[in-house]
Design a protein around this motif. Structure first.
Motif, PDB file in Angstrom:
ATOM      1  N   PRO A  18      32.851 -52.240 -58.701  1.00  0.00           N
ATOM      2  CA  PRO A  18      32.725 -51.277 -59.727  1.00  0.00           C
ATOM      3  C   PRO A  18      31.129 -50.497 -59.628  1.00  0.00           C
ATOM      4  O   PRO A  18      30.912 -49.328 -60.118  1.00  0.00           O
ATOM      5  CB  PRO A  18      32.703 -52.091 -60.985  1.00  0.00           C
ATOM      6  CG  PRO A  18      32.775 -53.400 -60.471  1.00  0.00           C
ATOM      7  CD  PRO A  18      33.051 -53.429 -59.089  1.00  0.00           C
ATOM      8  N   PHE A  19      30.254 -51.448 -59.187  1.00  0.00           N
ATOM      9  CA  PHE A  19      28.855 -50.836 -59.235  1.00  0.00           C
ATOM     10  C   PHE A  19      28.557 -49.875 -57.882  1.00  0.00           C
ATOM     11  O   PHE A  19      27.421 -49.645 -57.773  1.00  0.00           O
ATOM     12  CB  PHE A  19      27.858 -52.079 -59.454  1.00  0.00           C
ATOM     13  CG  PHE A  19      27.925 -53.146 -58.153  1.00  0.00           C
ATOM     14  CD1 PHE A  19      27.440 -53.093 -57.049  1.00  0.00           C
ATOM     15  CD2 PHE A  19      28.709 -54.084 -58.342  1.00  0.00           C
ATOM     16  CE1 PHE A  19      27.520 -53.805 -55.917  1.00  0.00           C
ATOM     17  CE2 PHE A  19      28.917 -55.193 -57.373  1.00  0.00           C
ATOM     18  CZ  PHE A  19      28.228 -55.059 -55.980  1.00  0.00           C
ATOM     19  N   VAL A  20      29.524 -49.702 -57.105  1.00  0.00           N
ATOM     20  CA  VAL A  20      29.173 -48.760 -55.978  1.00  0.00           C
ATOM     21  C   VAL A  20      29.844 -47.663 -55.835  1.00  0.00           C
ATOM     22  O   VAL A  20      31.191 -47.373 -56.443  1.00  0.00           O
ATOM     23  CB  VAL A  20      29.808 -49.789 -54.728  1.00  0.00           C
ATOM     24  CG1 VAL A  20      29.866 -48.697 -53.277  1.00  0.00           C
ATOM     25  CG2 VAL A  20      29.061 -51.000 -54.450  1.00  0.00           C
ATOM     26  N   GLU A  21      29.160 -46.554 -55.805  1.00  0.00           N
ATOM     27  CA  GLU A  21      29.604 -45.228 -55.633  1.00  0.00           C
ATOM     28  C   GLU A  21      29.290 -44.887 -54.048  1.00  0.00           C
ATOM     29  O   GLU A  21      28.353 -44.606 -53.828  1.00  0.00           O
ATOM     30  CB  GLU A  21      28.881 -44.410 -56.412  1.00  0.00           C
ATOM     31  CG  GLU A  21      29.347 -42.792 -56.574  1.00  0.00           C
ATOM     32  CD  GLU A  21      28.436 -41.935 -57.259  1.00  0.00           C
ATOM     33  OE1 GLU A  21      28.616 -40.720 -57.058  1.00  0.00           O
ATOM     34  OE2 GLU A  21      27.418 -42.382 -57.535  1.00  0.00           O
ATOM     35  N   LEU A  22      30.420 -44.614 -53.427  1.00  0.00           N
ATOM     36  CA  LEU A  22      30.583 -44.219 -52.017  1.00  0.00           C
ATOM     37  C   LEU A  22      30.389 -42.371 -52.094  1.00  0.00           C
ATOM     38  O   LEU A  22      30.951 -41.974 -52.655  1.00  0.00           O
ATOM     39  CB  LEU A  22      31.727 -44.637 -51.414  1.00  0.00           C
ATOM     40  CG  LEU A  22      31.985 -46.019 -50.868  1.00  0.00           C
ATOM     41  CD1 LEU A  22      33.376 -46.625 -50.726  1.00  0.00           C
ATOM     42  CD2 LEU A  22      30.860 -46.528 -49.810  1.00  0.00           C
ATOM     43  N   VAL A  23      29.226 -42.233 -51.330  1.00  0.00           N
ATOM     44  CA  VAL A  23      28.969 -40.918 -51.208  1.00  0.00           C
ATOM     45  C   VAL A  23      29.312 -40.153 -49.861  1.00  0.00           C
ATOM     46  O   VAL A  23      29.346 -39.049 -49.795  1.00  0.00           O
ATOM     47  CB  VAL A  23      27.194 -40.353 -51.837  1.00  0.00           C
ATOM     48  CG1 VAL A  23      27.152 -40.823 -53.057  1.00  0.00           C
ATOM     49  CG2 VAL A  23      26.570 -41.308 -50.849  1.00  0.00           C
ATOM     50  N   GLY A  24      29.433 -41.008 -48.875  1.00  0.00           N
ATOM     51  CA  GLY A  24      29.715 -40.710 -47.759  1.00  0.00           C
ATOM     52  C   GLY A  24      30.089 -41.692 -46.706  1.00  0.00           C
ATOM     53  O   GLY A  24      29.566 -42.910 -46.673  1.00  0.00           O
ATOM     54  N   VAL A  25      30.681 -41.194 -45.658  1.00  0.00           N
ATOM     55  CA  VAL A  25      30.940 -42.106 -44.500  1.00  0.00           C
ATOM     56  C   VAL A  25      30.660 -41.538 -43.231  1.00  0.00           C
ATOM     57  O   VAL A  25      30.919 -40.285 -42.862  1.00  0.00           O
ATOM     58  CB  VAL A  25      32.584 -42.500 -44.551  1.00  0.00           C
ATOM     59  CG1 VAL A  25      33.029 -43.364 -43.321  1.00  0.00           C
ATOM     60  CG2 VAL A  25      33.060 -43.268 -45.772  1.00  0.00           C
ATOM     61  N   VAL A  26      29.988 -42.383 -42.466  1.00  0.00           N
ATOM     62  CA  VAL A  26      29.753 -41.945 -40.836  1.00  0.00           C
ATOM     63  C   VAL A  26      30.525 -42.732 -40.004  1.00  0.00           C
ATOM     64  O   VAL A  26      30.468 -44.130 -40.093  1.00  0.00           O
ATOM     65  CB  VAL A  26      28.194 -42.009 -40.781  1.00  0.00           C
ATOM     66  CG1 VAL A  26      27.957 -41.641 -39.411  1.00  0.00           C
ATOM     67  CG2 VAL A  26      27.260 -41.599 -41.863  1.00  0.00           C
ATOM     68  N   SER A  27      31.053 -42.155 -39.152  1.00  0.00           N
ATOM     69  CA  SER A  27      31.827 -42.800 -37.976  1.00  0.00           C
ATOM     70  C   SER A  27      31.598 -42.117 -36.504  1.00  0.00           C
ATOM     71  O   SER A  27      30.974 -41.195 -36.637  1.00  0.00           O
ATOM     72  CB  SER A  27      33.314 -42.466 -38.330  1.00  0.00           C
ATOM     73  OG  SER A  27      34.038 -43.678 -37.378  1.00  0.00           O
ATOM     74  N   GLN A  28      32.017 -42.818 -35.627  1.00  0.00           N
ATOM     75  CA  GLN A  28      31.675 -42.145 -34.161  1.00  0.00           C
ATOM     76  C   GLN A  28      32.767 -40.936 -34.134  1.00  0.00           C
ATOM     77  O   GLN A  28      33.745 -40.883 -34.760  1.00  0.00           O
ATOM     78  CB  GLN A  28      32.207 -43.098 -33.191  1.00  0.00           C
ATOM     79  CG  GLN A  28      31.133 -44.286 -33.149  1.00  0.00           C
ATOM     80  CD  GLN A  28      30.095 -43.870 -32.023  1.00  0.00           C
ATOM     81  OE1 GLN A  28      29.503 -42.982 -32.036  1.00  0.00           O
ATOM     82  NE2 GLN A  28      30.024 -45.002 -30.782  1.00  0.00           N
ATOM     83  N   PRO A  29      32.299 -40.172 -33.182  1.00  0.00           N
ATOM     84  CA  PRO A  29      33.164 -38.942 -33.149  1.00  0.00           C
ATOM     85  C   PRO A  29      34.726 -39.399 -32.687  1.00  0.00           C
ATOM     86  O   PRO A  29      34.779 -40.364 -32.061  1.00  0.00           O
ATOM     87  CB  PRO A  29      32.663 -38.182 -31.876  1.00  0.00           C
ATOM     88  CG  PRO A  29      31.330 -38.287 -32.020  1.00  0.00           C
ATOM     89  CD  PRO A  29      31.075 -39.899 -32.392  1.00  0.00           C
ATOM     90  N   ASP A  30      35.982 -38.602 -33.065  1.00  0.00           N
ATOM     91  CA  ASP A  30      37.210 -38.707 -33.053  1.00  0.00           C
ATOM     92  C   ASP A  30      37.339 -38.637 -31.322  1.00  0.00           C
ATOM     93  O   ASP A  30      36.456 -37.735 -30.686  1.00  0.00           O
ATOM     94  CB  ASP A  30      38.124 -38.047 -33.470  1.00  0.00           C
ATOM     95  CG  ASP A  30      38.262 -38.146 -34.960  1.00  0.00           C
ATOM     96  OD1 ASP A  30      37.762 -39.253 -35.415  1.00  0.00           O
ATOM     97  OD2 ASP A  30      38.265 -37.017 -35.746  1.00  0.00           O
ATOM     98  N   LYS A  31      38.178 -39.267 -30.529  1.00  0.00           N
ATOM     99  CA  LYS A  31      38.615 -39.143 -29.106  1.00  0.00           C
ATOM    100  C   LYS A  31      40.009 -38.714 -28.887  1.00  0.00           C
ATOM    101  O   LYS A  31      40.981 -38.986 -29.586  1.00  0.00           O
ATOM    102  CB  LYS A  31      38.259 -40.547 -28.465  1.00  0.00           C
ATOM    103  CG  LYS A  31      36.807 -40.865 -28.498  1.00  0.00           C
ATOM    104  CD  LYS A  31      36.394 -42.184 -27.853  1.00  0.00           C
ATOM    105  CE  LYS A  31      35.023 -42.390 -27.628  1.00  0.00           C
ATOM    106  NZ  LYS A  31      34.824 -43.880 -26.829  1.00  0.00           N
ATOM    107  N   LYS A  32      39.904 -37.916 -27.496  1.00  0.00           N
ATOM    108  CA  LYS A  32      41.318 -37.772 -26.957  1.00  0.00           C
ATOM    109  C   LYS A  32      41.939 -38.936 -26.496  1.00  0.00           C
ATOM    110  O   LYS A  32      41.351 -39.463 -25.477  1.00  0.00           O
ATOM    111  CB  LYS A  32      41.190 -36.495 -26.172  1.00  0.00           C
ATOM    112  CG  LYS A  32      40.500 -35.151 -26.958  1.00  0.00           C
ATOM    113  CD  LYS A  32      40.667 -33.985 -26.050  1.00  0.00           C
ATOM    114  CE  LYS A  32      40.145 -32.621 -26.561  1.00  0.00           C
ATOM    115  NZ  LYS A  32      40.130 -31.575 -25.699  1.00  0.00           N
TER     116      LYS A  32
END
Length: 310
Positions: A18-32
């Protein structure tokens, strides 16, 4: 910041605090992937979209990190992200960056700690939450949770145990960390070992080793990338395996026969039982179904030594 399925457990855990506000997610580039080269989201990207979170996928976080800093994060949590995070990002958050790593640090720093623990025949593994520094997996430790490795555990099974343990541990300790109630503990640099990413060469099972080593190598590659042997000029992938103490004088790698459990293979004086397998270009089948097809013809044949194939 994370990429594979393992990191999804950590992202889910953060959504439950409850004390966390997620403002963004970083991930590796999608792959074919596949023959049609269809673009496939990373597991973390797919989960973030389900959660309605903004996703950033820089090709090189080392230089392309402005978008991350523009969010002004107070804390960054990483788990199996897959790129080295630059100091500009590490130093930006008020509470720094912390990482959830699937080993008992300082043992098995690097990209394949789960595979390596199984392959090395470890009896326990665990999760370490640590502060991030420029050096890979070398930061001070904040919390540790041990997890037993059972005799029949594969990498897939241990992955699931550690994923659950890591999520629980993060939920238990994160508020204490943010409020300064945890004293970080430095890693013992004299005890450091590494778990480098699995190579193509490691995927071929080495039947010149002891029975236990052969068994551990096979189960350590289930269910990714899946180990194989070469027999009668074809690759055979091993999707299921059991160890048997029965002694045999037959050369290691010889297919001894089939029984109700599976395909019996000589392994360093002992035996392994392959319960599920896949011939090159074919579907996965049980050892019983394989016996009823081509299997009986291979009794007495021997898997080729590692040095003789690429």
């Amino acid at each position: 910041m994370g990429t594979p399925e393992f990191a999804c457990g950590i992202l889910q855990a953060l959504t439950q605090l409850p004390f966390v506000e997620l403002v963004g997610v970083v991930s590796q580039p999608d792959k074919k992937v596949g023959r049609q080269q269809k673009l496939q989201m990373t597991p973390v990207h797919a989960l973030a979209e389900q959660l309605g979170l903004p996703v950033m996928q820089p090709q090189k976080i080392r230089t392309d990190y402005a978008e991350v800093l523009d969010l002004h994060p107070e804390l960054i949590v990483t788990c199996a992200y897959g790129q080295m995070v630059p100091e500009a990002v590490l130093n930006a958050p008020q509470h720094g960056c912390i990482n959830v790593h699937a080993s008992l640090l300082p043992k098995y720093r690097g990209g394949s700690p789960i595979h390596t623990a199984i392959i090395q025949g470890e009896l326990e593994s665990g999760v370490t939450i640590m502060q991030m520094v420029k050096k890979m997996d070398a930061g001070d430790m904040l919390a540790v949770r041990k997890v037993a490795i059972d005799e029949a555990d594969t990498t897939e099974m241990l992955h699931d145990k550690l994923q659950a343990a890591g999520a629980d541990l993060l939920k238990e300790c994160l508020l204490d960390y943010l409020e300064g109630r945890i004293t970080p503990i430095a890693q013992d640099e004299t005890q450091v070992s590494f778990a480098w990413n699995i190579t193509k060469e490691q995927e071929q099972i080495d039947f010149s080793k002891t029975g236990r080593q052969i068994y551990n190598q096979i189960r350590g590659l289930i269910s990714w990338p899946v180990g194989y042997g070469v027999i009668a000029g074809q690759k055979m992938k091993f999707w299921g395996v059991r160890y048997r103490e029965d002694k045999t004088e037959q050369p290691s790698g010889t297919i001894l026969g089939f029984d109700g459990m599976g395909m019996l293979v000589a392994a360093g004086g002992a035996m392994i039982v392959i319960t599920e397998l896949q011939m090159e270009g074919k579907k996965r089948v049980s050892a019983k179904d394989f016996y009823n097809g081509k299997g009986k013809q291979l009794i007495g044949c021997r898997f080729e030594p590692v040095s003789s194939t690429k």
